[in-house]
Motif scaffolding. Sequence first.
Motif, mmCIF file in Angstrom:
data_model
loop_
_atom_site.group_PDB
_atom_site.id
_atom_site.type_symbol
_atom_site.label_atom_id
_atom_site.label_comp_id
_atom_site.label_asym_id
_atom_site.label_seq_id
_atom_site.Cartn_x
_atom_site.Cartn_y
_atom_site.Cartn_z
ATOM 1 N N VAL A 103 -106.439 -47.306 -59.658
ATOM 2 C CA VAL A 103 -105.685 -46.510 -60.620
ATOM 3 C C VAL A 103 -104.840 -47.428 -61.488
ATOM 4 O O VAL A 103 -104.386 -48.490 -61.063
ATOM 5 N N THR A 144 -100.779 -49.357 -51.548
ATOM 6 C CA THR A 144 -101.092 -50.785 -51.581
ATOM 7 C C THR A 144 -100.069 -51.485 -52.476
ATOM 8 O O THR A 144 -99.695 -50.964 -53.516
ATOM 9 N N CYS A 165 -102.123 -44.939 -52.851
ATOM 10 C CA CYS A 165 -102.673 -45.479 -51.608
ATOM 11 C C CYS A 165 -101.727 -46.454 -50.914
ATOM 12 O O CYS A 165 -102.105 -47.077 -49.923
ATOM 13 N N CYS A 178 -104.321 -50.864 -59.557
ATOM 14 C CA CYS A 178 -104.235 -50.993 -58.099
ATOM 15 C C CYS A 178 -105.511 -51.663 -57.591
ATOM 16 O O CYS A 178 -106.610 -51.238 -57.937
ATOM 17 N N CYS A 236 -107.386 -48.744 -54.998
ATOM 18 C CA CYS A 236 -107.981 -47.492 -55.477
ATOM 19 C C CYS A 236 -108.295 -47.521 -56.967
ATOM 20 O O CYS A 236 -108.893 -46.585 -57.480
ATOM 21 N N CYS A 244 -98.511 -48.877 -54.981
ATOM 22 C CA CYS A 244 -99.355 -47.835 -55.564
ATOM 23 C C CYS A 244 -98.948 -46.479 -54.986
ATOM 24 O O CYS A 244 -98.971 -46.293 -53.767
HETATM 25 ZN ZN LIG Z 1 -103.909 -47.586 -55.042
#
Ligand SMILES: [Zn+2]
Lengths: 230, 429
Positions: free
Chosen positions: A8, A22, A20, A3, A6, A17
């Motif tokens: 991840v 996104t 978050c 991501c 963030c 994601c």
């Molecule tokens: Zn994220």
Amino acid sequence: MYCVKCGVKLEDTEKICPLCETEVYHPIVKQEQVPPNYPPDKRPPAKKKTKIINGVVLFLIFIPLLTSLISDLQPDGAINWFGYVAGALTLAYIAFGLPMWFKRPNPAIFVPCFFAATVAYLKYIDFVTDGDWFLSFAFPAAMYFCLIISTLATLLFYLKRGKLYIWGGFVIALGFFFPLIELLLSLTFDLRFIGWSAYPFVVFGLLGGVLIYLAANRFARDAVQRRLFF
Amino acid sequence: MAKSKKNPLRWVRLDNAAKIYPAAMRKNWSNIYRQSMTLYEEIDTVVLKSALEVTVKRFPSIAARLRRGAFWFYLQQVEAAPEIQEEKSHPLCYMSEKEMSKYAFRVIAYRNRIAVEFFHSLTDGTGALIFLKNLVAEYLEQKHNISIPFEQGIIDRRVPPKSEELEDSFLKYAGRVPASRRDTNAWRVPGEKEPEGFIHVTCFKADVDSAIALAHKYGCTLTVFFSAVMMQALMNYQKELNPNTAKHKPIKLLIPINLRTLFKSETLRNFAMFTVPEIDARLGEYSFEEICKAVYHKMGYELTQKHMSAVIAKNVNDEKNILLRLVPLPLKNIVMKAVFDRSGERKSCLSMSNLGVVRLPEIMQKYVSRVDFILGVQATAPYNCGFLSYNGKVYINLTRNIRDAGLERHFFEILRDMGLEVTVESNRN
Ligand SMILES: [Zn+2]
């Protein structure tokens, strides 16, 4: 794929994601087409319930509006007091009904809107009653009030911390309101300036000062909390 | 187990732990959970249905329906297997009492995955896993003409069930002295609810050896380690929402404990108890090591035969009270629901249920790529978490019925800062 927001690491099944929200995107690496873990979510995107309720509220306001208009016109065919009713209802709607249309109404917009409507209403009363107090009294007083309330609401809306500082400042600003009122009253209605406003001014100033002192001093705050908790 | 001539279907009383769940049901919530196995190949639903027919006969207390008696609910064996259902956009859709009166479990096939969703009164996670393992074993045997040995929980599905499997072990192992307990309410994660009962599932996958190495660094087991991470995440999240720790609510987890190993029971019905570790931010800042210790010692103290039989005794005593038993069912439901609402889940932020290491016979492992354990959300609190490890991976499934994934973000950040690489996936698409 990672991501971009963030950081991840995401499975190829992910298009957004999960942490978050996104959108998963990489300028060079093309995401493999992997079928999702679950069938797609088929719920309608937004709920329309609140919109319906707000519409009904708006409609319901028209009923008292209409009945009062009719009963005002009844005796002499002229508008006597209907303007007050209409103005008050509009004002109430702007204060409570209008923000309901928004999910998270922004006070920086709605509070000035409300005050603008209030000022217009006052101007109307001033005009109808042939009063001579609008420009020298009602307008500046309302403007000052609008300014401090808007500032308070906006700060509380955007800042998560320092609430005590904000309230302290607000109380002090409220203190200044009284000398202003006395001054405007004496100017508009030819009253003698005797300085009664000094008392609330001092009281509010002290109260605001205490709040700011508490905001700055953690130990004092703890002590007050300990004694006054409920 | 009783068997009458008129109705040859077996029925069982609800076990001691199972009794609360029907009473706690509400308009759009019941206590359900899911276990699933993902194969390397697409599921053949015709074969799955036929495998389910066999499995259903072997596990009469799990493949059952929930019925109302005059004084208690009871479970009745189902005559035939239910239809295989299609997957929805999220797992664990609401299971109504009406649905449960036909089947208190569902079998769902989607692509490579076989999932079974159980009403909690049927059995606990350990019993459910045996059911799923045998369903998948039967499926693989029928589909691929292989023979899977009776080991790692796979049993002979052609023999009738043993009486040990059907016993209510709570009644058997209740101690003489009941334990007493009073608890404070835990912090409740806030958030705006998703409409139409939508549930978000976020799965964190990690390498089990790295996770164990990390757990050992803090001197604890995987259950303790991930529970501590969850508590830390809850604490950080609460702090993000309210920086004033003096006003914080305690953080508590409900960690189910499988009692079968402790008491050497072979039951396939509910036989689990809880331990509720707690940290209270009002007392001061906790380091991660301190949280680990809080969980570890709480579990160590409570996970003994003596303590557990005292806790069981308390629950069983209530059930044995003759006056209470004679209260008609609708009235009993009202009382039990009130008890559930006042105690139960309010006393913890979420459950952290570890099914442990899932082992399968070697031949079966070649077909099964992953196993998942997904808990439904709680009745009034928005989160829950189930995890297990299989084939070198840990699968941590977090469920929530609110929009914002704040807790998941904090959970991830803690693991990231510790250097454990996790991969995340979800049911959003
Ligand atoms: Zn994220």
